[in-house]
Design a protein around this motif. Sequence first.
Motif, PDB file in Angstrom:
ATOM      1  N   GLN A  83       1.241  -1.389   4.286  1.00  0.00           N
ATOM      2  CA  GLN A  83       0.654  -2.058   3.126  1.00  0.00           C
ATOM      3  C   GLN A  83       0.923  -1.226   1.874  1.00  0.00           C
ATOM      4  N   SER A  84       0.794  -1.868   0.727  1.00  0.00           N
ATOM      5  CA  SER A  84       1.094  -1.189  -0.533  1.00  0.00           C
ATOM      6  C   SER A  84      -0.072  -0.311  -0.985  1.00  0.00           C
ATOM      7  N   ILE A  85       0.259   0.628  -1.844  1.00  0.00           N
ATOM      8  CA  ILE A  85      -0.744   1.493  -2.462  1.00  0.00           C
ATOM      9  C   ILE A  85      -1.748   0.636  -3.236  1.00  0.00           C
ATOM     10  N   ASP A  86      -1.251  -0.377  -3.932  1.00  0.00           N
ATOM     11  CA  ASP A  86      -2.141  -1.256  -4.704  1.00  0.00           C
ATOM     12  C   ASP A  86      -3.174  -1.936  -3.808  1.00  0.00           C
ATOM     13  N   GLU A  87      -2.737  -2.392  -2.625  1.00  0.00           N
ATOM     14  CA  GLU A  87      -3.674  -3.051  -1.708  1.00  0.00           C
ATOM     15  C   GLU A  87      -4.773  -2.092  -1.270  1.00  0.00           C
ATOM     16  N   ALA A  88      -4.400  -0.859  -0.961  1.00  0.00           N
ATOM     17  CA  ALA A  88      -5.391   0.131  -0.545  1.00  0.00           C
ATOM     18  C   ALA A  88      -6.337   0.452  -1.692  1.00  0.00           C
ATOM     19  N   ALA A  89      -5.798   0.623  -2.893  1.00  0.00           N
ATOM     20  CA  ALA A  89      -6.637   0.942  -4.051  1.00  0.00           C
ATOM     21  C   ALA A  89      -7.631  -0.179  -4.322  1.00  0.00           C
ATOM     22  N   THR A  90      -7.185  -1.416  -4.168  1.00  0.00           N
ATOM     23  CA  THR A  90      -8.078  -2.558  -4.366  1.00  0.00           C
ATOM     24  C   THR A  90      -9.194  -2.553  -3.327  1.00  0.00           C
ATOM     25  N   LEU A  91      -8.849  -2.355  -2.060  1.00  0.00           N
ATOM     26  CA  LEU A  91      -9.843  -2.306  -0.987  1.00  0.00           C
ATOM     27  C   LEU A  91     -10.834  -1.163  -1.213  1.00  0.00           C
ATOM     28  N   MET A  92     -10.312   0.004  -1.583  1.00  0.00           N
ATOM     29  CA  MET A  92     -11.168   1.162  -1.818  1.00  0.00           C
ATOM     30  C   MET A  92     -12.119   0.900  -2.983  1.00  0.00           C
ATOM     31  N   SER A  93     -11.626   0.242  -3.991  1.00  0.00           N
ATOM     32  CA  SER A  93     -12.440  -0.084  -5.163  1.00  0.00           C
ATOM     33  C   SER A  93     -13.533  -1.090  -4.813  1.00  0.00           C
ATOM     34  N   GLU A  94     -13.152  -2.163  -4.134  1.00  0.00           N
ATOM     35  CA  GLU A  94     -14.107  -3.231  -3.799  1.00  0.00           C
ATOM     36  C   GLU A  94     -15.244  -2.747  -2.912  1.00  0.00           C
ATOM     37  N   HIS A  95     -14.935  -1.780  -2.039  1.00  0.00           N
ATOM     38  CA  HIS A  95     -15.928  -1.339  -1.052  1.00  0.00           C
ATOM     39  C   HIS A  95     -16.423   0.086  -1.289  1.00  0.00           C
ATOM     40  N   GLN A  96     -16.081   0.650  -2.418  1.00  0.00           N
ATOM     41  CA  GLN A  96     -16.495   2.004  -2.792  1.00  0.00           C
ATOM     42  C   GLN A  96     -16.179   3.013  -1.693  1.00  0.00           C
ATOM     43  N   ILE A  97     -14.896   3.064  -1.322  1.00  0.00           N
ATOM     44  CA  ILE A  97     -14.409   3.949  -0.265  1.00  0.00           C
ATOM     45  C   ILE A  97     -13.566   5.049  -0.889  1.00  0.00           C
ATOM     46  N   ARG A  98     -13.843   6.290  -0.531  1.00  0.00           N
ATOM     47  CA  ARG A  98     -13.074   7.421  -1.049  1.00  0.00           C
ATOM     48  C   ARG A  98     -11.928   7.821  -0.117  1.00  0.00           C
ATOM     49  N   ARG A  99     -12.100   7.540   1.182  1.00  0.00           N
ATOM     50  CA  ARG A  99     -11.092   7.900   2.182  1.00  0.00           C
ATOM     51  C   ARG A  99     -10.907   6.717   3.120  1.00  0.00           C
ATOM     52  N   LEU A 100      -9.658   6.391   3.403  1.00  0.00           N
ATOM     53  CA  LEU A 100      -9.348   5.170   4.150  1.00  0.00           C
ATOM     54  C   LEU A 100      -8.455   5.477   5.347  1.00  0.00           C
ATOM     55  N   PRO A 101      -8.911   5.169   6.578  1.00  0.00           N
ATOM     56  CA  PRO A 101      -8.036   5.336   7.742  1.00  0.00           C
ATOM     57  C   PRO A 101      -6.841   4.381   7.658  1.00  0.00           C
ATOM     58  N   ILE A 102      -5.693   4.852   8.133  1.00  0.00           N
ATOM     59  CA  ILE A 102      -4.460   4.065   8.121  1.00  0.00           C
ATOM     60  C   ILE A 102      -3.988   3.908   9.558  1.00  0.00           C
ATOM     61  N   ILE A 103      -3.696   2.667   9.947  1.00  0.00           N
ATOM     62  CA  ILE A 103      -3.225   2.391  11.306  1.00  0.00           C
ATOM     63  C   ILE A 103      -1.836   1.759  11.264  1.00  0.00           C
ATOM     64  N   ASN A 104      -1.141   1.831  12.409  1.00  0.00           N
ATOM     65  CA  ASN A 104       0.149   1.141  12.500  1.00  0.00           C
ATOM     66  C   ASN A 104      -0.088  -0.260  13.066  1.00  0.00           C
ATOM     67  N   ARG A 105       0.975  -1.026  13.198  1.00  0.00           N
ATOM     68  CA  ARG A 105       0.831  -2.417  13.657  1.00  0.00           C
ATOM     69  C   ARG A 105       0.417  -2.510  15.125  1.00  0.00           C
ATOM     70  N   ASP A 106       0.479  -1.381  15.858  1.00  0.00           N
ATOM     71  CA  ASP A 106      -0.042  -1.339  17.227  1.00  0.00           C
ATOM     72  C   ASP A 106      -1.520  -0.956  17.237  1.00  0.00           C
ATOM     73  N   LYS A 107      -2.114  -0.894  16.023  1.00  0.00           N
ATOM     74  CA  LYS A 107      -3.527  -0.549  15.827  1.00  0.00           C
ATOM     75  C   LYS A 107      -3.850   0.874  16.287  1.00  0.00           C
ATOM     76  N   ARG A 108      -2.896   1.770  16.115  1.00  0.00           N
ATOM     77  CA  ARG A 108      -3.089   3.183  16.403  1.00  0.00           C
ATOM     78  C   ARG A 108      -3.292   3.912  15.080  1.00  0.00           C
ATOM     79  N   LEU A 109      -4.262   4.802  15.041  1.00  0.00           N
ATOM     80  CA  LEU A 109      -4.532   5.594  13.855  1.00  0.00           C
ATOM     81  C   LEU A 109      -3.355   6.524  13.582  1.00  0.00           C
ATOM     82  N   VAL A 110      -2.807   6.455  12.375  1.00  0.00           N
ATOM     83  CA  VAL A 110      -1.643   7.278  12.039  1.00  0.00           C
ATOM     84  C   VAL A 110      -1.856   8.158  10.812  1.00  0.00           C
TER      85      VAL A 110
END
Length: 139
Positions: A83-110
Amino acid sequence: MKQLKDVMTPDVVVINPNSTIAEAAQQMRDGDFGLLPVGEDDRMIGAISDRDIVVRAVAEGLAGSTSVRDVMTQGIRWCYEDQSIDEAATLMSEHQIRRLPIINRDKRLVGIVALGDLAAHKAAIGPAADALAEISEPS
């Protein structure tokens, strides 16, 4: 357009929900990070932050032997690594998140993306600044 895999911090430490908050705090100190994903049976079931330990444990008088499960945040938000940086920034902004876990398409934390990771890339300065402004506002 930069993707989250280009800016995330890889090699994330995961903690078991039955570990103690003292162990979580020690791992955060030793690794110099403020969030640990909580994993059980090969699934991410939540996360514990330095703030969770302070607000939900220490401020309530709980002992260091309290389990991570008792103070962790459940139902955490995440993004895919492509996903794009913009998408993450929007999600972080909407939900007041400072740190966001990132997963791959196999739903594994990366990885993990923090606001600072976004701000460190020129393309993300606008979205990261917007996210920081939103997160910093009282809820």
